[in-house]
Design a protein around this motif. Structure first.
Motif, mmCIF file in Angstrom:
data_model
loop_
_atom_site.group_PDB
_atom_site.id
_atom_site.type_symbol
_atom_site.label_atom_id
_atom_site.label_comp_id
_atom_site.label_asym_id
_atom_site.label_seq_id
_atom_site.Cartn_x
_atom_site.Cartn_y
_atom_site.Cartn_z
ATOM 1 N N HIS A 124 1.699 2.343 9.448
ATOM 2 C CA HIS A 124 1.119 1.119 8.886
ATOM 3 C C HIS A 124 0.265 1.382 7.650
ATOM 4 C CE1 HIS A 124 2.448 -0.965 12.502
ATOM 5 N NE2 HIS A 124 1.798 -0.088 13.242
ATOM 6 N N THR A 137 -8.396 -1.893 15.319
ATOM 7 C CA THR A 137 -7.855 -3.152 14.818
ATOM 8 C C THR A 137 -8.844 -4.261 15.166
ATOM 9 O OG1 THR A 137 -6.691 -3.696 16.868
ATOM 10 C CG2 THR A 137 -5.516 -2.328 15.252
ATOM 11 N N GLN A 159 -0.373 4.218 16.060
ATOM 12 C CA GLN A 159 -0.735 3.377 14.913
ATOM 13 C C GLN A 159 -0.184 3.913 13.596
ATOM 14 O OE1 GLN A 159 -1.992 0.524 15.232
ATOM 15 N NE2 GLN A 159 -3.135 0.459 17.160
ATOM 16 N N ARG A 160 0.614 4.948 13.657
ATOM 17 C CA ARG A 160 1.158 5.509 12.429
ATOM 18 C C ARG A 160 2.273 4.622 11.884
ATOM 19 N NH1 ARG A 160 0.940 11.647 14.929
ATOM 20 N NH2 ARG A 160 -1.318 11.884 14.641
ATOM 21 N N ASP A 211 -6.738 3.085 4.636
ATOM 22 C CA ASP A 211 -7.909 2.293 5.038
ATOM 23 C C ASP A 211 -9.057 3.203 5.464
ATOM 24 O OD1 ASP A 211 -5.331 0.884 5.445
ATOM 25 O OD2 ASP A 211 -6.580 -0.810 6.034
ATOM 26 N N LEU A 212 -8.718 4.249 6.233
ATOM 27 C CA LEU A 212 -9.757 5.189 6.663
ATOM 28 C C LEU A 212 -10.353 5.918 5.478
ATOM 29 C CD1 LEU A 212 -8.323 4.597 9.428
ATOM 30 C CD2 LEU A 212 -8.816 6.968 10.038
ATOM 31 N N ARG A 264 -8.580 -4.519 6.914
ATOM 32 C CA ARG A 264 -7.685 -4.598 8.068
ATOM 33 C C ARG A 264 -8.289 -4.023 9.340
ATOM 34 N NH1 ARG A 264 -1.916 -2.201 6.917
ATOM 35 N NH2 ARG A 264 -3.100 -0.348 6.272
ATOM 36 N N LEU A 265 -9.308 -3.165 9.202
ATOM 37 C CA LEU A 265 -9.834 -2.432 10.350
ATOM 38 C C LEU A 265 -11.326 -2.659 10.518
ATOM 39 C CD1 LEU A 265 -7.980 0.988 9.851
ATOM 40 C CD2 LEU A 265 -7.280 -0.950 11.300
ATOM 41 N N VAL A 292 -7.445 3.014 16.331
ATOM 42 C CA VAL A 292 -6.555 3.391 15.244
ATOM 43 C C VAL A 292 -6.732 4.853 14.855
ATOM 44 C CG1 VAL A 292 -6.032 3.023 12.786
ATOM 45 C CG2 VAL A 292 -6.320 1.074 14.320
ATOM 46 N N ALA A 316 -12.087 3.969 14.071
ATOM 47 C CA ALA A 316 -11.477 2.775 13.489
ATOM 48 C C ALA A 316 -10.695 2.016 14.561
ATOM 49 C CB ALA A 316 -10.540 3.170 12.348
ATOM 50 N N TYR A 318 -2.499 3.150 7.593
ATOM 51 C CA TYR A 318 -3.918 3.094 7.939
ATOM 52 C C TYR A 318 -4.712 4.296 7.420
ATOM 53 C CZ TYR A 318 -3.251 -0.881 11.133
ATOM 54 O OH TYR A 318 -2.989 -2.120 11.664
ATOM 55 N N VAL A 327 -5.066 9.403 12.189
ATOM 56 C CA VAL A 327 -4.563 8.179 12.807
ATOM 57 C C VAL A 327 -3.835 8.550 14.095
ATOM 58 C CG1 VAL A 327 -3.017 6.201 12.518
ATOM 59 C CG2 VAL A 327 -4.329 7.047 10.557
#
Length: 305
Positions: free
Chosen positions: A252, A220, A249-250, A257-258, A157-158, A226, A218, A254, A245
């Protein structure tokens, strides 16, 4: 009872540290997790002048050892605190007497409150810490990823990019620290505002003896920022140095992902064990670690003045 002698050890008598008779020491702390006390000169991590004992009639009845990295000039943590049966007052006096100050970090096995002997030992140390002026700050989960846990798949996603400019990193940290759930970040923000919290994080990144080019911002796919993750090594192990994050962007997921990208990076450079921590009340981050396959290997209680 005879008077106490409280003093630091020396290179010549550092062996006294291990002569303490404390039947609870193997239940928690560094002894529980296979990290015996040893001086730097013997391949360990401790300094004699930061290792203190309380003696009664020449017998060690309490001990404490402070820790820091090899280049640090002041201790970063009180690592070890043990005392013989009936000698809690001696341990308290030792902490009051030693001219050293750092947060106390008590290592505990997972689910320690359901283990009566461990809980009693932890509560005894907590009472000593409190009597010496330390207060509970936060409890954290500690994780250890190994290849047997499986490498988490990239959600895709990132977009991740290195960022060589510390000022850019610092600006992202200023955003991340707003509304942070991390107790240490919140304490720094209370003491000196968001700027102090951000700069303390950046200082930690530089303290780690790992390559600066590992740090990743990071975005998008559309280029919106992000957050930031910092794969790192401390002085003993590869670590998840930071996951953050930005506020916009919180919500989602993420952080996961990180964490995945951080894990995959460290694995790609040969890490066969990756250590990480998060505050127990930080449920979104704890969920990310669970989803990424990180088992909880310890709980840690932090105390500060």
């Amino acid at each position: 009872m005879t008077d106490l002698v409280i003093r630091a050890l020396t290179e010549d008598d550092a062996h006294l540290f291990t002569t303490l008779h404390d039947p609870t020491a193997p239940l928690l702390g560094h002894d529980r997790f296979g990290h015996p006390y040893a001086l730097r000169t013997a391949g360990g991590e401790y300094r004699p002048d930061w290792s203190w004992v309380a003696l009664r009639d020449g017998v060690v009845v309490a001990r404490a050892a402070w820790w820091a990295g090899p280049d640090d000039t002041r201790p970063l943590s009180l690592d070890r605190l043990d005392f013989a049966p009936g000698e809690a007052a001696a341990a308290t006096e030792l902490l009051r007497t030693a001219p050293l100050s750092a947060e106390y970090v008590l290592l505990l096995p997972p689910g320690w409150r359901e283990q009566p002997a461990v809980r009693a030992a932890a509560e005894a140390r907590t009472a000593v810490a409190r009597a010496a002026g330390l207060r509970p700050m936060v409890e954290r989960f500690r994780y250890a990823w190994t290849p047997e846990c499986g490498l988490p798949a990239d959600p895709g996603r990132l977009v991740f990019r290195p960022e060589p400019d510390d000022e850019v990193i610092l600006e992202v940290l200023r955003q991340v620290e707003r509304g942070s759930l991390d107790a240490h970040a919140r304490r720094a923000a209370t003491e000196g505002g968001i700027e102090q919290a951000a700069r303390e994080e950046l200082e930690f990144f530089h303290w780690c003896p790992s390559p600066r080019e590992w740090w990743r911002l990071a975005y998008t796919p559309g280029g919106e920022p992000v957050g930031l993750h910092v794969p790192a090594r401390n002085h003993t192990s590869p670590v998840v140095g930071f996951i953050g994050v930005v506020p916009g962007q919180r919500g989602h997921g993420y952080a996961y992902d990180l964490l995945v990208d951080c894990t995959r990076h460290l694995a790609s450079v040969g890490a066969d064990r990756i250590v990480a921590e998060t505050d127990q009340h930080n449920t979104p981050m704890a969920a990310a670690f669970a989803k990424a396959g990180y088992p909880i290997t310890q709980e840690r209680a932090y105390f500060d003045r």
